[in-house]
Write a protein that holds these residues in place. Structure first.
Motif, short mmCIF file in Angstrom:
data_model
loop_
_atom_site.label_atom_id
_atom_site.label_comp_id
_atom_site.label_asym_id
_atom_site.label_seq_id
_atom_site.Cartn_x
_atom_site.Cartn_y
_atom_site.Cartn_z
N ASP A 237 9.50 7.58 -7.54
CA ASP A 237 10.20 6.38 -7.99
C ASP A 237 9.81 5.14 -7.18
O ASP A 237 10.18 4.02 -7.56
CB ASP A 237 11.72 6.58 -7.89
CG ASP A 237 12.21 7.74 -8.73
OD1 ASP A 237 11.77 7.83 -9.89
OD2 ASP A 237 13.02 8.55 -8.24
N GLU A 238 9.12 5.35 -6.07
CA GLU A 238 8.87 4.23 -5.15
C GLU A 238 8.13 3.06 -5.81
O GLU A 238 8.56 1.90 -5.65
CB GLU A 238 8.11 4.71 -3.92
CG GLU A 238 7.85 3.60 -2.92
CD GLU A 238 7.09 4.08 -1.70
OE1 GLU A 238 6.73 3.21 -0.87
OE2 GLU A 238 6.84 5.29 -1.57
N PRO A 239 7.03 3.27 -6.54
CA PRO A 239 6.33 2.11 -7.12
C PRO A 239 7.22 1.27 -8.04
O PRO A 239 7.19 0.04 -7.99
CB PRO A 239 5.17 2.74 -7.88
CG PRO A 239 4.93 4.05 -7.20
CD PRO A 239 6.28 4.52 -6.79
N PHE A 240 8.03 1.94 -8.87
CA PHE A 240 8.91 1.21 -9.78
C PHE A 240 9.95 0.42 -8.99
O PHE A 240 10.23 -0.75 -9.28
CB PHE A 240 9.60 2.17 -10.74
CG PHE A 240 10.49 1.49 -11.74
CD1 PHE A 240 9.97 0.97 -12.91
CD2 PHE A 240 11.84 1.35 -11.50
CE1 PHE A 240 10.79 0.32 -13.83
CE2 PHE A 240 12.67 0.71 -12.41
CZ PHE A 240 12.13 0.19 -13.57
N LEU A 241 10.54 1.06 -7.96
CA LEU A 241 11.56 0.38 -7.16
C LEU A 241 10.96 -0.78 -6.37
O LEU A 241 11.62 -1.80 -6.16
CB LEU A 241 12.23 1.39 -6.22
CG LEU A 241 13.04 2.50 -6.90
CD1 LEU A 241 13.52 3.52 -5.89
CD2 LEU A 241 14.23 1.90 -7.66
N GLU A 242 9.74 -0.62 -5.91
CA GLU A 242 9.08 -1.73 -5.21
C GLU A 242 8.95 -2.95 -6.12
O GLU A 242 9.16 -4.09 -5.70
CB GLU A 242 7.70 -1.29 -4.70
CG GLU A 242 7.71 -0.56 -3.38
CD GLU A 242 7.90 -1.50 -2.20
OE1 GLU A 242 7.76 -2.73 -2.38
OE2 GLU A 242 8.20 -1.02 -1.10
N ARG A 243 8.60 -2.70 -7.38
CA ARG A 243 8.51 -3.82 -8.33
C ARG A 243 9.88 -4.45 -8.57
O ARG A 243 9.99 -5.66 -8.75
CB ARG A 243 7.88 -3.35 -9.65
CG ARG A 243 6.41 -2.97 -9.54
CD ARG A 243 5.77 -2.84 -10.92
NE ARG A 243 6.35 -1.75 -11.69
CZ ARG A 243 5.94 -0.49 -11.63
NH1 ARG A 243 4.95 -0.14 -10.81
NH2 ARG A 243 6.51 0.44 -12.38
N ALA A 244 10.90 -3.61 -8.57
CA ALA A 244 12.26 -4.11 -8.80
C ALA A 244 12.75 -4.99 -7.65
O ALA A 244 13.72 -5.75 -7.82
CB ALA A 244 13.23 -2.95 -9.02
#
Length: 524
Positions: A237-244
């Protein structure tokens, strides 16, 4: 005559047609007949209720609910609880159970058994859930797909369309077309359920689904979708959360930062650990090691992107505000490495220089809760019989207790009550599993008994008594019967306290027996 209102006709009848003839009629012998003809015409219209019009399209039938029906005795009990939900109890409560407070427990037990809601009670059930937000999760789960279907026909029940757990059969997670259609056209609750189902099957596919519409979702919906990722959170989930972290909504950014801080190997956690470690260290120049703190001097753009809020609340210093956020978000393992390989208990016991102790320990408390770290929670709680080394309020203790296993949590609170009494324990009791474990339940009753014997104000303990009614094991009812008698009032006792205590314990015993009967009816 067809334009005469009903009120005009009533006025003519009351005053007499000679003084007030109906519209279009003269005061003559035919006026009474004209009045009756007009009244007959209006009566037909009033009884019909609607002007004749083309028939509307019939709604689709309610979906099938495959769950078994509620036993008849339990159904009657539910009807009684729903009928009583609006009854107020001002002043002295007496010895009768408060049925309003039993409805949540009835719903929780019915859902555990997997029963479906009886169709005739669905309107009352939805009304109850509309009036009480605490009822909604259990009430909507019990109402099931038929409740969601019914909610579409009443604007007052629109909350169910966003808060229900479902109601439409979800497509198979690998049915790409069905998933896409429901994601684009479904109600919000259906989309949340769909996201969870796809995530359980394929976490990557769920993230792709969420990303496909992320930029067009409402801020509130983005926040709730993001919050749904807590279950099964992983490094994927890290890449998506980084974008968020760059989202236009501050709440979304804060939630993304919170989720990333729960991933100790994430780049975010590494950045926060580096920042926090640069602020906290050890001083060995004295006889004993001391923690030293140098709070940040600015909140730069990188910190703000990572969710650090630059503006402190009123009355809070900027530097302490920034420090607390950094320490809260840093992985707790940072401190074992940073502070000489010490255990959490050893770290919490170290002195902190320059009055930074409370700020540092409060941030560690928040980190322990966020990261669900039981070892750090135990260290900060300390012994229940003494003030914890890292807690200064019941709210902090309650949050830390929530990270411990249920049995350990109940034992700690029981020990706390034995040492400190009930005055500071109310909030702690709220995080203990229901029904209370026997040692905890008996610690509460013993403390109430001591207060009764001392002639204390019984209404001072009404909150704890209400919790006991909802949370004590119903099997304790017979043991408590002896406390229902009116006690002798000691010298200096509050006038009439004995009678109040007797009523309170009578109500407690009656409520426990009613709860036992409810569970027995649901097992039938």
């Amino acid at each position: 005559m067809t334009t005469t209102s009903w009120e005009d006709l009533v006025t003519s009848a009351l005053l007499g047609t000679d003084r007030r003839p109906p519209a279009g009629a003269q005061p003559a012998a035919d006026a009474p007949v004209a009045l009756l003809d007009a009244a007959a015409l209006h009566t037909v219209r009033r009884r019909a209720g609607l002007v004749p019009a083309p028939a509307a399209e019939l709604p689709q039938p309610a979906p099938h609910d495959p769950r078994p029906p509620v036993p008849e005795a339990a159904r009657r009990r539910l009807t009684m609880l729903l009928a009583d939900r609006g009854a107020g109890q001002g002043g002295r409560r007496g010895s009768a159970p408060d049925l309003t407070e039993l409805l949540p427990q009835w719903l929780a037990a019915a859902n555990e058994h997997g029963y479906r809601a009886p169709a005739p009670v669905l309107p009352a059930l939805l009304d109850a859930a509309r009036a009480r937000t605490d009822l909604r999760p259990q009430a909507l789960a019990f109402a099931g797909p038929r409740g969601l279907w019914l909610a579409r026909f009443n604007p007052e029940w629109k909350f169910a369309l966003r808060g229900a757990a479902g109601g439409t059969a979800l497509p198979a997670p690998d049915d790409a077309e069905g998933v896409r259609q429901l994601w684009e056209e479904g109600l919000f609750a259906e989309r949340v359920a769909l996201l969870g189902a796809v995530r359980a099957h394929d976490a990557g596919a769920a993230l792709e689904l969420l990303a496909s519409s992320w930029s067009t979702e409402r801020a509130d919906d983005r926040l709730m979708f993001l919050d749904s990722l807590r279950g099964g959170l992983s490094e994927r989930d890290e890449p998506f959360l980084e974008r968020a972290l760059s989202d236009r909504s501050r709440n979304v950014r804060s939630t993304a930062a919170e989720l990333l801080s729960a991933l100790p190997r994430s780049a975010f956690a590494g950045r926060m650990a580096e920042r926090a470690a640069s602020c906290v260290g050890l001083d060995h120049t004295g006889d004993d090691a001391t923690i030293t703190v140098e709070a940040p001097h600015e909140c730069d753009a990188g910190m703000q992107r990572d969710g650090v809020l630059p503006q402190p609340p009123t009355g809070r210093g900027e530097r302490s505000w920034w420090l607390g956020q950094l320490v809260e978000a840093a992985p707790l393992a940072t401190w074992t490495a940073r502070l000489g390989g010490r255990t959490p208990r050893q770290i919490v016991a170290l002195p902190v220089a320059d009055d930074w102790r409370d700020e540092l320990h409060a941030a560690w408390c928040r980190a322990a809760v966020r990261q669900r770290d039981a070892d750090w929670s135990r260290a900060l709680l300390g012994s229940a019989s003494a003030d914890g080394p890292g807690t200064s309020s019941s709210a902090e203790r309650s949050s830390l207790l929530s990270t411990l296993p249920e049995g350990e949590r109940a034992a700690w609170v029981a020990e706390f009550i034995a040492a400190h009494g009930l005055s500071e324990a109310f909030q702690l009791l709220g995080v203990c599993a229901v029904p209370w474990a026997r040692p905890l339940g008996r610690a509460v009753v013993d403390a109430l008994d001591i207060a009764r014997d001392a002639g204390s104000y019984p209404w001072s303990f009404s909150g704890v008594m209400g919790l006991a009614e909802r949370c004590l094991d119903p099997a304790e009812a017979d043991r408590l019967e002896v406390l229902t008698a009116i006690p002798d009032e000691p010298e200096g006792a509050s006038p009439g306290a004995g009678g109040y205590w007797s009523e309170a314990f009578q109500r407690l015993v009656a409520t426990l027996r009613l709860r036992a009967a409810m569970h027995e009816e649901l097992r039938a």
